[in-house]
Design an enzyme around this catalytic site. Sequence first.
Site, PDB file in Angstrom:
ATOM      1  N   SER A 124       5.427  -2.557 -13.487  1.00 29.66           N
ATOM      2  CA  SER A 124       5.292  -3.837 -12.779  1.00 29.66           C
ATOM      3  C   SER A 124       4.420  -4.837 -13.523  1.00 29.66           C
ATOM      4  CB  SER A 124       4.665  -3.551 -11.406  1.00 29.66           C
ATOM      5  OG  SER A 124       4.160  -4.729 -10.837  1.00 29.66           O
ATOM      6  N   GLU A 126       2.316  -6.459 -12.103  1.00 30.56           N
ATOM      7  CA  GLU A 126       0.969  -6.329 -11.522  1.00 30.56           C
ATOM      8  C   GLU A 126       0.023  -5.617 -12.494  1.00 30.56           C
ATOM      9  OE1 GLU A 126      -0.645  -7.127  -8.265  1.00 30.56           O
ATOM     10  OE2 GLU A 126       0.868  -8.637  -8.690  1.00 30.56           O
ATOM     11  N   TYR A 148      -2.893  -0.700  -6.443  1.00 25.36           N
ATOM     12  CA  TYR A 148      -1.477  -0.578  -6.791  1.00 25.36           C
ATOM     13  C   TYR A 148      -1.280  -0.810  -8.291  1.00 25.36           C
ATOM     14  CZ  TYR A 148       3.379  -2.095  -7.374  1.00 25.36           C
ATOM     15  OH  TYR A 148       4.668  -2.255  -7.836  1.00 25.36           O
TER      16      TYR A 148
HETATM   17  P1  NDP Z   1      10.518  -1.003  -1.689  1.00 26.34           P
HETATM   18  O1  NDP Z   1       9.183  -1.027  -1.058  1.00 26.34           O
HETATM   19  O2  NDP Z   1      11.620  -1.815  -1.079  1.00 26.34           O
HETATM   20  O3  NDP Z   1      11.031   0.522  -1.763  1.00 26.34           O
HETATM   21  C1  NDP Z   1      10.155   1.583  -2.081  1.00 26.34           C
HETATM   22  C2  NDP Z   1      10.897   2.891  -1.961  1.00 26.34           C
HETATM   23  O4  NDP Z   1      10.020   3.992  -2.285  1.00 26.34           O
HETATM   24  C3  NDP Z   1      11.435   3.178  -0.563  1.00 26.34           C
HETATM   25  O5  NDP Z   1      12.725   3.743  -0.685  1.00 26.34           O
HETATM   26  C4  NDP Z   1      10.445   4.237  -0.041  1.00 26.34           C
HETATM   27  O6  NDP Z   1      10.983   5.087   0.921  1.00 26.34           O
HETATM   28  C5  NDP Z   1      10.186   5.012  -1.302  1.00 26.34           C
HETATM   29  N1  NDP Z   1       8.999   5.870  -1.241  1.00 26.34           N
HETATM   30  C6  NDP Z   1       7.727   5.470  -1.066  1.00 26.34           C
HETATM   31  N2  NDP Z   1       6.910   6.539  -1.096  1.00 26.34           N
HETATM   32  C7  NDP Z   1       7.696   7.635  -1.291  1.00 26.34           C
HETATM   33  C8  NDP Z   1       7.448   9.042  -1.401  1.00 26.34           C
HETATM   34  N3  NDP Z   1       6.233   9.539  -1.305  1.00 26.34           N
HETATM   35  N4  NDP Z   1       8.490   9.889  -1.610  1.00 26.34           N
HETATM   36  C9  NDP Z   1       9.733   9.399  -1.697  1.00 26.34           C
HETATM   37  N5  NDP Z   1      10.040   8.077  -1.593  1.00 26.34           N
HETATM   38  C10 NDP Z   1       9.018   7.223  -1.382  1.00 26.34           C
HETATM   39  O7  NDP Z   1      10.325  -1.406  -3.233  1.00 26.34           O
HETATM   40  P2  NDP Z   1      11.298  -2.194  -4.238  1.00 26.34           P
HETATM   41  O8  NDP Z   1      12.669  -1.690  -4.080  1.00 26.34           O
HETATM   42  O9  NDP Z   1      11.009  -3.644  -4.146  1.00 26.34           O
HETATM   43  O10 NDP Z   1      10.697  -1.727  -5.640  1.00 26.34           O
HETATM   44  C11 NDP Z   1      11.170  -0.556  -6.310  1.00 26.34           C
HETATM   45  C12 NDP Z   1      10.128  -0.102  -7.314  1.00 26.34           C
HETATM   46  O11 NDP Z   1       9.893  -1.123  -8.274  1.00 26.34           O
HETATM   47  C13 NDP Z   1       8.755   0.231  -6.724  1.00 26.34           C
HETATM   48  O12 NDP Z   1       8.225   1.288  -7.488  1.00 26.34           O
HETATM   49  C14 NDP Z   1       7.939  -1.035  -6.957  1.00 26.34           C
HETATM   50  O13 NDP Z   1       6.575  -0.737  -7.017  1.00 26.34           O
HETATM   51  C15 NDP Z   1       8.493  -1.468  -8.302  1.00 26.34           C
HETATM   52  N6  NDP Z   1       8.455  -2.877  -8.583  1.00 26.34           N
HETATM   53  C16 NDP Z   1       8.998  -3.768  -7.701  1.00 26.34           C
HETATM   54  C17 NDP Z   1       9.020  -5.109  -8.007  1.00 26.34           C
HETATM   55  C18 NDP Z   1       9.608  -6.111  -7.068  1.00 26.34           C
HETATM   56  O14 NDP Z   1       9.337  -7.299  -7.247  1.00 26.34           O
HETATM   57  N7  NDP Z   1      10.432  -5.714  -6.103  1.00 26.34           N
HETATM   58  C19 NDP Z   1       8.474  -5.610  -9.285  1.00 26.34           C
HETATM   59  C20 NDP Z   1       7.967  -4.571 -10.145  1.00 26.34           C
HETATM   60  C21 NDP Z   1       7.966  -3.260  -9.799  1.00 26.34           C
HETATM   61  P3  NDP Z   1      10.903   4.777   2.514  1.00 26.34           P
HETATM   62  O15 NDP Z   1      12.090   3.908   2.806  1.00 26.34           O
HETATM   63  O16 NDP Z   1      10.978   6.117   3.098  1.00 26.34           O
HETATM   64  O17 NDP Z   1       9.592   4.076   2.763  1.00 26.34           O
HETATM   65  P1  GDR Z   2       3.122  -9.242  -5.113  1.00 20.35           P
HETATM   66  O1  GDR Z   2       4.104  -9.780  -3.980  1.00 20.35           O
HETATM   67  O2  GDR Z   2       1.783  -8.944  -4.597  1.00 20.35           O
HETATM   68  O3  GDR Z   2       3.236 -10.201  -6.263  1.00 20.35           O
HETATM   69  O4  GDR Z   2       3.794  -7.844  -5.491  1.00 20.35           O
HETATM   70  P2  GDR Z   2       3.850 -10.515  -2.588  1.00 20.35           P
HETATM   71  O5  GDR Z   2       5.131 -11.149  -2.238  1.00 20.35           O
HETATM   72  O6  GDR Z   2       3.225  -9.613  -1.583  1.00 20.35           O
HETATM   73  O7  GDR Z   2       2.745 -11.637  -2.953  1.00 20.35           O
HETATM   74  C1  GDR Z   2       3.000 -12.675  -3.883  1.00 20.35           C
HETATM   75  C2  GDR Z   2       1.881 -13.715  -3.827  1.00 20.35           C
HETATM   76  O8  GDR Z   2       1.946 -14.431  -2.600  1.00 20.35           O
HETATM   77  C3  GDR Z   2       0.623 -14.590  -2.081  1.00 20.35           C
HETATM   78  N1  GDR Z   2       0.672 -14.773  -0.633  1.00 20.35           N
HETATM   79  C4  GDR Z   2       1.132 -13.885   0.252  1.00 20.35           C
HETATM   80  N2  GDR Z   2       1.677 -12.651   0.077  1.00 20.35           N
HETATM   81  C5  GDR Z   2       2.085 -11.976   1.176  1.00 20.35           C
HETATM   82  N3  GDR Z   2       2.655 -10.783   1.020  1.00 20.35           N
HETATM   83  N4  GDR Z   2       1.934 -12.470   2.441  1.00 20.35           N
HETATM   84  C6  GDR Z   2       1.377 -13.704   2.672  1.00 20.35           C
HETATM   85  O9  GDR Z   2       1.253 -14.139   3.806  1.00 20.35           O
HETATM   86  C7  GDR Z   2       0.965 -14.445   1.520  1.00 20.35           C
HETATM   87  N5  GDR Z   2       0.398 -15.667   1.348  1.00 20.35           N
HETATM   88  C8  GDR Z   2       0.236 -15.850   0.046  1.00 20.35           C
HETATM   89  C9  GDR Z   2      -0.083 -13.304  -2.506  1.00 20.35           C
HETATM   90  O10 GDR Z   2      -1.504 -13.477  -2.444  1.00 20.35           O
HETATM   91  C10 GDR Z   2       0.475 -13.129  -3.911  1.00 20.35           C
HETATM   92  O11 GDR Z   2      -0.278 -13.877  -4.825  1.00 20.35           O
HETATM   93  C11 GDR Z   2       5.197  -7.670  -5.588  1.00 20.35           C
HETATM   94  C12 GDR Z   2       5.531  -6.238  -5.132  1.00 20.35           C
HETATM   95  O12 GDR Z   2       6.930  -6.103  -5.062  1.00 20.35           O
HETATM   96  C13 GDR Z   2       5.003  -5.219  -6.112  1.00 20.35           C
HETATM   97  O13 GDR Z   2       5.485  -3.921  -5.752  1.00 20.35           O
HETATM   98  C14 GDR Z   2       5.508  -5.591  -7.504  1.00 20.35           C
HETATM   99  O14 GDR Z   2       5.032  -4.668  -8.448  1.00 20.35           O
HETATM  100  C15 GDR Z   2       5.086  -6.999  -7.856  1.00 20.35           C
HETATM  101  O15 GDR Z   2       5.625  -7.881  -6.904  1.00 20.35           O
HETATM  102  C16 GDR Z   2       5.589  -7.426  -9.231  1.00 20.35           C
END
Ligand code: NDP
Ligand code: GDR
Length: 331
Positions: A124, A126, A148
Site C-alpha cells: 500500500s 500508506e 496499518y
Molecule cells: P477490504 O477491506 O474491502 O477487504 C479486506 C478483505 O480481507 C475482506 O475480504 C476480509 O474478510 C478479509 N480479511 C480480513 N482479515 C482476515 C483474516 N484474518 N482472515 C481472512 N480474511 C480476512 O479491502 P480492499 O479490497 O479495499 O483491499 C484489498 C487489500 O489491498 C487489503 O490488503 C488492503 O489493505 C490493500 N490495499 C487496498 C487499497 C485500496 O485503496 N483499496 C490500496 C492499497 C492496498 P471479511 O469480509 O470477512 O471481513
Molecule cells: P486511507 O483511506 O486512509 O487513505 O486508506 P480513507 O478513505 O479512509 O481516508 C482517506 C483520507 O480522507 C481523510 N478523511 C476521512 N477518511 C475517512 N475514512 N472518513 C472521514 O470521515 C474522513 N474525513 C477525511 C482521511 O484523514 C485520509 O486522509 C485507504 C485504505 O484502503 C487502505 O487499506 C489502503 O492501503 C490505502 O487507502 C492506500
Amino acid sequence: MKRALITGITGQDGSYLSEFLLEKGYEVHGIVRRSSTENFERIAHLAGKIHLHQADLLDQLSIIDVMREVKPDEVYNLAAMSFVPTSWKQPVLTGEFTAIGVTRMLEAIRLLGRDRIRFYQASSSEMFGKVVEVPQKETTPFYPRSPYGVAKVYGHWITVNYRESYGMFCCSGILFNHESERRGREFVTRKVSDGVARIKLGLARTLKLGNLEAQRDWGFAGDYVRAMWLMLQQDQPDDYVIATGKTHTVRRLVELAFDVVGLNWQKYVEIDPTLVRPAEVDLLIGDASKARAKLGWKPEVTFEQLVERMVLADLARLEGKPMPDFKAKGI
Ligand code: NDP
Ligand code: GDR
C-alpha cells in the site's frame, strides 16, 4: 485451466479480481473466514462460479490445508485489516493479520509449492506515509504513519525476502487508493458518495468529515486488479507502484460529488474533530511509470468519472433501482 487462490475475496478488490480472472478462464478459489452471518454481498453474483474455502490468516494450519487442497498456480493475498483508523484501536490484531498473516501465506507456499506457485502481496501507498519524496515510486523510502502502514511495510519486506531467500516468485504491488461502488462505507470516497446520495434523496441533512486537506491519488479498483494479474504474468517477479499520477484533496472530492447532484457542499458538510487521525498521511501521489513501461498498465477511469460513478451508484441503490450501465454512460 489456471487456478487462482484469493484471500480477502469478500472485499472490494477480491470481488473485482474474481470477475477479472473468471473472464480470463481461471478456476477461482477464495478463502473466507467463518462468521455468524454471511458477508458475501460483493461476490453473491459469482455464486456457483467461484469456490470458497474456510480459513483464517491467523491460523497457519487452515491456510496450509486450503493450499494443499486447491493447489493454486497463483495466490493473491488481499486479506487485511484495511481500515486505517481501526489500526490504532486494534494495533496488535492489525499486525497479526496484515503483517504476520503474509508470512503465514508465504510459509504455506514454501512448504507446498515454492517452485510452482506465484504470489501477489497487496502492499500500500500508506507505507510511504510522511512525505519524503514526491511523487512516490518503488525506490522512495517508507515512513508509515499508522499501525496499518507499519504492518504493510512488514508484509512488503517479507515478500521481498522470500523472493530473495528462496527464489520464490513473489511480487509486491504498491497500490495507491482505489475505489468503486463496492468500497466499504467507512472509507472517505464511499462515505461521501453515500452521504451525497442520502442528502439528495432527503434521507440525511449533513455529512460529517475529518481532515479535508489530505491529498490522495485515487483510482478505480477495476483498473487496479488488472495490474495485480499482470505482475504475476511476467518472466521475473518484481515490485510495482500502481497509481494514476494525479492527486486531489478530500475537499475537491466532496465538491465534485455534490456537483453530481447539483448541490453546494458547503451547506451540508460539517467537520467532526473526532474523525481527524492521530497521525495523518498528508500527500500521496504515485509515479507508476515502471508499471506502464514493464506491464503496459495504465488506468482507464479518471477521478471525475470515478466520483460520478460512485454517486450515481449510491443514488440507484438507495432508490432501489438497478445499477446504471456505466459502460454505456462512458464512465
Ligand atoms: P477490504 O477491506 O474491502 O477487504 C479486506 C478483505 O480481507 C475482506 O475480504 C476480509 O474478510 C478479509 N480479511 C480480513 N482479515 C482476515 C483474516 N484474518 N482472515 C481472512 N480474511 C480476512 O479491502 P480492499 O479490497 O479495499 O483491499 C484489498 C487489500 O489491498 C487489503 O490488503 C488492503 O489493505 C490493500 N490495499 C487496498 C487499497 C485500496 O485503496 N483499496 C490500496 C492499497 C492496498 P471479511 O469480509 O470477512 O471481513
Ligand atoms: P486511507 O483511506 O486512509 O487513505 O486508506 P480513507 O478513505 O479512509 O481516508 C482517506 C483520507 O480522507 C481523510 N478523511 C476521512 N477518511 C475517512 N475514512 N472518513 C472521514 O470521515 C474522513 N474525513 C477525511 C482521511 O484523514 C485520509 O486522509 C485507504 C485504505 O484502503 C487502505 O487499506 C489502503 O492501503 C490505502 O487507502 C492506500
